[in-house]
Design an enzyme around this catalytic site. Structure first.
Site, short mmCIF file in Angstrom:
data_model
loop_
_atom_site.label_atom_id
_atom_site.label_comp_id
_atom_site.label_asym_id
_atom_site.label_seq_id
_atom_site.Cartn_x
_atom_site.Cartn_y
_atom_site.Cartn_z
N LYS A 1 0.85 -1.20 0.00
CA LYS A 1 0.00 0.00 0.00
C LYS A 1 0.88 1.25 0.00
CE LYS A 1 -1.81 3.05 2.79
NZ LYS A 1 -1.93 4.19 1.90
N GLY B 1 6.78 6.01 8.29
CA GLY B 1 5.83 7.12 8.39
C GLY B 1 5.97 7.79 9.75
N SER B 2 4.88 8.35 10.22
CA SER B 2 4.97 9.16 11.43
C SER B 2 5.09 8.30 12.69
CB SER B 2 3.74 10.06 11.56
OG SER B 2 2.62 9.28 11.95
N GLY C 1 3.05 4.92 13.78
CA GLY C 1 3.88 3.76 14.11
C GLY C 1 3.56 3.21 15.49
N GLU D 1 9.92 2.61 10.87
CA GLU D 1 10.90 3.65 10.54
C GLU D 1 10.14 4.97 10.60
OE1 GLU D 1 14.05 4.82 10.54
OE2 GLU D 1 14.13 2.70 10.04
N CYS E 1 12.93 11.99 6.53
CA CYS E 1 13.11 11.72 7.97
C CYS E 1 14.57 11.91 8.35
CB CYS E 1 12.58 10.36 8.39
SG CYS E 1 12.83 9.07 7.22
C1 UN1 Z 1 14.04 9.29 4.43
O1 UN1 Z 1 14.61 10.26 4.86
O2 UN1 Z 1 12.81 9.20 4.52
O3 UN1 Z 1 19.62 8.94 3.47
C2 UN1 Z 1 14.79 8.20 3.75
C3 UN1 Z 1 18.75 9.44 2.78
C4 UN1 Z 1 18.03 8.61 1.76
C5 UN1 Z 1 16.85 7.90 2.36
C6 UN1 Z 1 16.08 8.75 3.29
N1 UN1 Z 1 18.90 7.67 1.16
O4 UN1 Z 1 18.45 10.59 2.91
#
Ligand code: UN1
Length: 498
Positions: free
Chosen positions: A175, A228-229, A233, A250, A284
Site C-alpha cells: 500500500k 511514516g509518522s 507507528g 521507521e 526523515c
Molecule cells: C528518508 O529520509 O525518509 O539517506 C529516507 C537518505 C536517503 C533515504 C532517506 N537515502 O536521505
C-alpha cells in the site's frame, strides 16, 4: 480525460470493490491531474491477502538463487526505465529530477543487492557440543508481508522493503502513500515484467485508515513494515503486539548538524543546504537543526542565509530548480504552523518564513526555505519534527554541549559533525544517540547496502537496507542432526552430569 488506474490483485489489474477513486495531482501545479486512483476498502485487502497466500505457497518453494535472478531482471528494467520513472515521480511528488533519479537508483542498488543475496542468505553451521551430531541454522520465509510506505521516497523506500521480503520468499501486499500511487504502479509493473509470479505481489491503493488498517488487523498477515509518522507507528506497534505480529518501524527524526570552529565552513555550508532543503526538507533524515559553535556562529549564519536566499523554487522538472514544492496543502499548513510556533517562542526569523509566490509558483504548494536563529534547546521548534523546509539554528559553546543538545530529543535517526579534529569525530561517533552519524557530510545520503534506521522513537530496533533487513524478513530455524544412533542428552551427557 485523465486516466483511471487500478489495483493489482489476484494476478490482474482490477477496479476497487468500493467503486471509489481519489485524484492524484502534481504538487508543483495542481491543475495537472495525473490520474484517478482506487480508494479501496477492506474487501479489496481481503481479496489481496487471499491471492497473496496462493502466491506464497508457490514462491516459497522457488530456490532463493532463482528468486535472486528475478531481482536482477528487476534491477535491469529499472535501469532501462530510470529516466521515465524519475520524471513521473517528480510530476507526482515534486522533488527535483536529480533527486528522483537518485531515488530510482537507490531502488536499482537494492535490486542488485537482493540478486546477490539470493546466493547467500546465510545460515550458520557450528560445532555441536556432542559427538556425531551437527548443529546449524537456516532461514525460512514468513508469509504475506504488509508493506506501507510514505510519499517522500516513493521508489526507494518500497524497494527497501519489498525486494528483501520477496527475496526471502514472502509474498507482498503493498500500500503506497496516497500522494504517490503512480510510482507504486510503476514499481509493480517492473516486478511483473521481470517475471515475478503475479500472485506474489498485490497492490492496493487507498487510505491508511481503510487499507492500512485492514492489513494491520488481518490475521493472515504476520509481518508488516512501515515508514511514516511516529504517532501512526506507535498505533501499529500496539496492534501488532496484541496480534503477535512482526513489525519494522521507521519513523520521525529531528536530525542535527554540529559545526565546530575548526571545520571547513564552505563544505559545511554545502552540506547544510543539501541536508536541510533537499526534498524540500521532507525527509526523515533531513537536517532540521543546526548547532553552531559560538566562535563561528555569526559568520556561518550570514553565509547560510545568503545562500538560502539564492535557492530557486519551482517545478522539479525544470533544470534551474533547486527546491520543489511541498507534497500537499496539509504539509504546507503544518510548516506554516511551526513557523508561527518558532516566532511565538522567541526564535529569530532570519530568512523565509512565508509561502512562496510568483508566476511559476502560483498553482503549487511552495514554501520559502526558512532559517530561524536563536532557537532555544527544548523549545518546540528544536524538539518536534516539521517535515518541511525549516532549519532551526542553536548556538553551542563546546562539543560536549552540542552532543548533549543533539541527544536531548525523542528521536535518533541521523546526525552530522563537521570538524577536522579526528579525536572529536570519534568521540561524537561514540556518544551521539542516533542510528547514523556522518562526519563531514550532511545528515542525508544513506547508501542502500548499509543498515538504515534509528534509535528511541525513530524506530523499534529493526534496520532496513544492507544485510540487516534480511533478518527481519526471514525466520530462523535451527536444525540438529544426531547420527550417533543413541540418545545423547545435551548439557547432561556433554559434561558427564547425572
Ligand atoms: C528518508 O529520509 O525518509 O539517506 C529516507 C537518505 C536517503 C533515504 C532517506 N537515502 O536521505
Amino acid at each position: 480525460m485523465a486516466k483511471t488506474f487500478k489495483n493489482f490483485i489476484g494476478g490482474q489489474w482490477v477496479a476497487p470493490t468500493t467503486g471509489e477513486y481519489m485524484e492524484n495531482r502534481n504538487p508543483a501545479d495542481w491543475r495537472d491531474l495525473i490520474g484517478r486512483f482506487p480508494k479501496s476498502g477492506p474487501r479489496d485487502v481481503e481479496r489481496a491477502v487471499r491471492s497473496a497466500l496462493k502466491g506464497f505457497a508457490l514462491w516459497r518453494r522457488v530456490p532463493a538463487p532463482q528468486r535472486g535472478d528475478i531481482m536482477r531482471r528487476v534491477g535491469d528494467l529499472m535501469v532501462e526505465r530510470k529516466e521515465a520513472i524519475a520524471r513521473a515521480m517528480t510530476r507526482e511528488m515534486g522533488k527535483v529530477l536529480a533527486e528522483t533519479r537518485g531515488d530510482v537508483q537507490e531502488g536499482i542498488d537494492t535490486a542488485y543487492y537482493a540478486a546477490g543475496e539470493g546466493r547467500r542468505l546465510f545460515g550458520h553451521t557450528v560445532p555441536s557440543e556432542l559427538r556425531d551430531k551437527w548443529a546449524m541454522s537456516t532461514r525460512r520465509p514468513i508469509g504475506v508481508a504488509g508493506i506501507i510506505t510514505p510519499f517522500n521516497f516513493p521508489m526507494a523506500i518500497p524497494t527497501w522493503k519489498i525486494f528483501p521480503a520477496l527475496l526471502c520468499g514472502n509474498a507482498v501486499v503493498f500500500k503506497p502513500a496516497n500522494d504517490v500511487p503512480h510510482t507504486g504502479t510503476l514499481l509493480v509493473e517492473v516486478l511483473l515484467d521481470a517475471g515475478l509470479p503475479p500472485e506474489v505481489i498485490q497492490l492496493v491503493h487507498g487510505r491508511g485508515s481503510a487499507v492500512g488498517n485492514a492489513l494491520l488487523e488481518h490475521p493472515q498477515v504476520p509481518i508488516l513494515s512501515f515508514t511514516g509518522s511516529t504517532e501512526t507507528g506507535a498505533r501499529l506497534g500496539e496492534v501488532c503486539g496484541r496480534l503477535h505480529k512482526r513489525l519494522s518501524l521507521e519513523m520521525g527524526g529531528k536530525n542535527a548538524m554540529i559545526v565546530m570552529p575548526d571545520a571547513d565552513l564552505d563544505l559545511a555550508l554545502d552540506g547544510v543546504l543539501w541536508g536541510a532543503f533537499g526534498t524540500t526538507g521532507q525527509r526523515c533524515t533531513a537536517t532540521s537543526r543546526l548547532l553552531l559553535h559560538r566562535k563561528i556562529h555569526d559568520k556561518f549564519l550570514r553565509m547560510l542565509c545568503e545562500r538560502v536566499e539564492q535557492l530557486r523554487l519551482g517545478d522539479g522538472l525544470l533544470p534551474d530548480t533547486d527546491v520543489g514544492p511541498m507534497i500537499n496543502e496539509a504539509a504546507l499548513q503544518n510548516t506554516i504552523k511551526y513557523v508561527e510556533i518558532g516566532k511565538q517562542q522567541g526564535a529569530s526569523l532570519e530568512t523565509g518564513g512565508k509561502r512562496a509566490t510568483g508566476a511559476r509558483l502560483a498553482n503549487g504548494w511552495f514554501y520559502k526555505p526558512t532559517v530561524f536563529a536563536g532557537v532555544k534547546a527544548r523549545s518546540r521548534l528544536e524538539q518536534e519534527e516539521v517535515f518541511g523546509p525549516v532549519l532551526a539554528v542553536t548556538r553551542i559553546g563546546s562539543l560536549d554541549e552540542a552532543i548533549r543538545v543533539n541527544n536531548d530529543v525523542k528521536y535518533g535517526l541521523s546526525s552530522a559533525l563537521y570538524t577536522r579534529d579526528v579525536n572529536a569525530a570519534f568521540r561524537a561517533v561514540e556518544d551521539i544517540d542516533a542510528g547514523i552519524t556522518y562526519i563531514n557530510a550532511p545528515t542525508i545520503g544513506a547508501e542502500a547496502h548499509l543498515p538504515f534506521g534509528g534509535v528511541k522513537e525513530t524506530g523499534n530496533g529493526h534496520r532496513e537496507g544492507g544485510w540487516a533487513v534480511y533478518e527481519f524478513f526471514s525466520e530462523t530455524k535451527v536444525v540438529y542432526v544426531d547420527y550417533s544412533g543413541r540418545l545423547q542428552r545435551a548439557q547432561i551427557d556433554t559434561y558427564g552430569g547425572e
